[in-house]
Enzyme design. Structure first.
Site, short mmCIF file in Angstrom:
data_model
loop_
_atom_site.label_atom_id
_atom_site.label_comp_id
_atom_site.label_asym_id
_atom_site.label_seq_id
_atom_site.Cartn_x
_atom_site.Cartn_y
_atom_site.Cartn_z
CB CYS A 159 -0.92 0.01 1.22
SG CYS A 159 -2.09 1.40 1.24
CG HIS B 105 -1.63 -1.10 5.88
ND1 HIS B 105 -2.26 -0.14 6.62
CD2 HIS B 105 -1.75 -0.71 4.59
CE1 HIS B 105 -2.73 0.81 5.82
NE2 HIS B 105 -2.44 0.49 4.57
NE ARG C 73 -0.78 4.78 8.77
CZ ARG C 73 -2.05 4.57 9.10
NH1 ARG C 73 -2.45 4.79 10.34
NH2 ARG C 73 -2.92 4.16 8.21
CB CYS D 275 -5.84 -0.58 4.48
SG CYS D 275 -5.44 0.04 2.83
CG ASP E 238 -0.74 4.01 5.32
OD1 ASP E 238 0.17 4.53 6.02
OD2 ASP E 238 -1.93 4.00 5.67
CO CO Z 1 -3.47 1.18 2.99
#
Ligand code: CO
Length: 200
Positions: free
Chosen positions: A42, A98, A46, A101, A44
């Site tokens: 992803c 993750h 993080r 999400c 993302d």
């Molecule tokens: Co995500």
């Protein structure tokens, strides 16, 4: 607001320390790459693949998009997949999602961004398939379970892709891993045994 100059300063400090600690590192990097992994994850912020796996530059070839989707007509994904499997011959593909999400959440609840809603449509369909199980769960558990189901579904699609099937038919060693990252603990979880051949 973070000052972008901090990124440049940190880069210079990193490059200098890398050079003094490992004098061969940059000359070797310049010769080429032979990564052991293709990571599909992803976008993302993080979940940075190198950082969370303690990997160095050169070890992981990366494709990221919102909610780690494997979309057959996504030219970007297909190019990354073909190049990493056929040219670089990576022995492992890690499909890593993750929990929590935002893309998965958008698929369940919608979001104000039309392009995101459109992108995550495959997860909307996936949620319909599993609606009975998902409806029994509370909000956070429902999102997190759909995060897991999405990893499994995307890894299935990878295993069914022409590029991966062709590699297996040619006897090329290639494993597909289905992993999920827990934001709260920083730990990766293995969702199931890797696919190692077309029979998977
Ligand atoms: Co995500």
């Amino acid at each position: 607001m973070m000052n972008p100059a901090i990124l440049l300063e940190n880069n210079l400090a990193w490059a200098n320390s890398q050079k003094s600690n490992f004098p061969d590192f940059f000359p070797k990097s310049a010769e080429g790459q032979s990564p052991g992994f293709l990571w599909i994850g992803c976008s993302d912020s993080r979940v940075p693949p190198s950082r969370i796996t303690g990997s160095d530059p050169g070890q992981i070839f990366v494709h990221r998009n919102i909610a780690n989707l494997v979309v057959e007509n996504d030219a970007n994904l297909q190019a990354v997949l073909q190049y990493s499997v056929e040219a670089l011959k990576v022995p492992n593909i890690v499909l890593c999602g993750h929990y929590r999400c935002g893309g998965v959440q958008a698929a369940l609840n919608g979001c104000p961004y039309e392009s995101v809603n459109q992108w995550v449509r495959p997860i909307v369909d996936l949620a319909k398939v599993h609606s009975e199980e998902l409806e029994r769960l509370e909000e956070t558990a429902r999102i997190n379970r759909l995060c897991e189901l999405n990893v499994l579904a995307q890894a299935d699609l990878l295993a069914q892709s022409k590029i991966v099937r062709t590699a297996w038919e040619n006897g090329q060693p290639l494993q597909i891993h289905s992993w999920i990252y827990q934001i709260e603990s920083g730990k990766l979880e293995v969702l199931r045994e890797p696919f190692v051949s077309a029979s998977a």
